[in-house]
Motif scaffolding. Structure first.
Motif: not given
Length: 351
Positions: A210-227
């Motif tokens: 969302i704020f410019g980081q590269p997409a990586r596998p995520r454990i946390m759900r409900g916040l963050g995005s891969s798009i």
């Protein structure tokens, strides 16, 4: 399908609770808006707003189906809105969704479609969105809210911000988790109409784009995005924090033990940042939003075996954020940046 508009009266006036549990250190305290106590959860506000807006414009016909992708919480909100307004709901989830949440969505009458494999680039989100388009081809009259880009999403959260302005004498800092971008954009719009100088701190998860980081596998759900959701109001944020899953787990468990009020990944993340903000902004009134409660996380955040298997327990966690000068610097744990920009518009900095 007949609607039950009496349900709409349940979407307001969630309480503000004072939180002073050490997260992880003592702090002056902050206020948390308990959206878990609203029927349908926090995202019912957005769901009702998106469906009523579509009905008003003629995009959603009476009795037509609603089809959307969800990691869980919006699904509950759409199930609520569908019952209230008289629309069957089809929810596209992925195999990582907790079995209890899947059962809850089905119990509320939603049809659940499960995606088995993540998209090679866009992860689970893109895979779910691809399935949404497949379902829409089978249901040509169905409405797709497109929560990430629909302006009715943030508009639904203006009521949340207005409630905060009625419940408290002043706000200096608002801390919001960021996923679709809806509640941060809508709440700050309403709050700044009353207090224009309020600071907005966004909270994301490591591995989110969302704020410019590269997409990586995520454990946390409900916040963050891969798009890149277009509802994120980048220009409204004063800074952004990224939180890792270890920090969020510790915060959620501390809240459960010492404040009784707790929740999931987003709740732990914003609680940690809110406690930090109350320490560093001396005398400031800090307000945040706890999007949901703990029940869907009993098999993850609050399960020792789950957490130990993933290295989320019995390891040291950060007590304050590392600060970076630009959001293009990749982060691995709790990190803060005071530059916030739309990554699709930002100019790359030299190496």
């Amino acid at each position: 399908m007949r609607g039950n508009r009496d349900l709409l009266d349940l979407l307001r006036d969630t309480p503000l609770a004072r939180v002073s549990a050490p997260l992880p250190q003592p702090h002056p305290g902050f206020w948390a808006k308990l959206e878990c106590l609203s029927a349908g959860g926090m995202k019912a506000r957005a769901a009702v707003s998106m469906l009523t807006g579509a009905r008003r414009r003629g995009e959603l016909r009476p009795g037509a189906a609603v089809v959307e992708s969800t990691s869980g919480t919006l699904g509950v909100g759409l199930a609520f809105a569908g019952q209230a307004l008289g629309h069957p709901v089809v929810l596209v989830v992925d195999r990582e969704l907790e079995p209890g949440m899947r059962a809850l969505l089905q119990a509320h009458g939603a049809r659940v479609e499960v995606v088995d494999q993540p998209h090679p680039v866009g992860g689970w989100q893109q895979a779910r969105l691809d399935r949404v388009q497949q379902v829409r081809r089978d249901l040509p009259e169905a409405f797709w809210p497109d929560q990430y880009n629909n302006p009715d999403n943030p508009a639904g959260y203006e009521s949340l911000g207005e409630e905060i302005t009625r419940q408290i004498d002043h706000v200096d800092v608002l801390v919001c988790s960021v996923g679709s971008g809806g509640h941060s954009a809508g709440a700050i719009r309403a709050i700044r109409r009353r207090w224009p100088q309020v600071r907005l701190i966004g909270v994301d998860t490591v591995g989110s784009t969302i704020f410019g980081q590269p997409a990586r596998p995520r454990i946390m759900r409900g916040l963050g995005s891969s798009i890149h959701p277009r509802n994120v109001a980048y220009g409204q944020f004063d800074e952004v924090h990224w939180i890792g899953p270890r920090e969020a787990v510790q915060a959620c468990r501390t809240l459960a033990r010492q404040a009784f009020i707790t929740g999931g990944w987003s709740t732990g993340a914003v609680a940690l940042v809110s406690a930090w903000a109350s320490r560093v902004h001396s005398g400031a009134t800090v307000v945040t939003v706890f999007p949901d409660g703990p029940h869907r996380y009993l098999g993850t955040i609050f399960d020792d075996d789950y957490c130990r298997t993933r290295g989320l327990l019995d390891q040291p966690t950060a007590t304050r954020p590392v600060e970076i000068a630009h959001p293009a610097v990749e982060v691995a744990g709790w990190t803060r940046c005071r530059i916030v920009s739309d990554p699709l518009l930002a100019v790359e900095i030299p190496a």
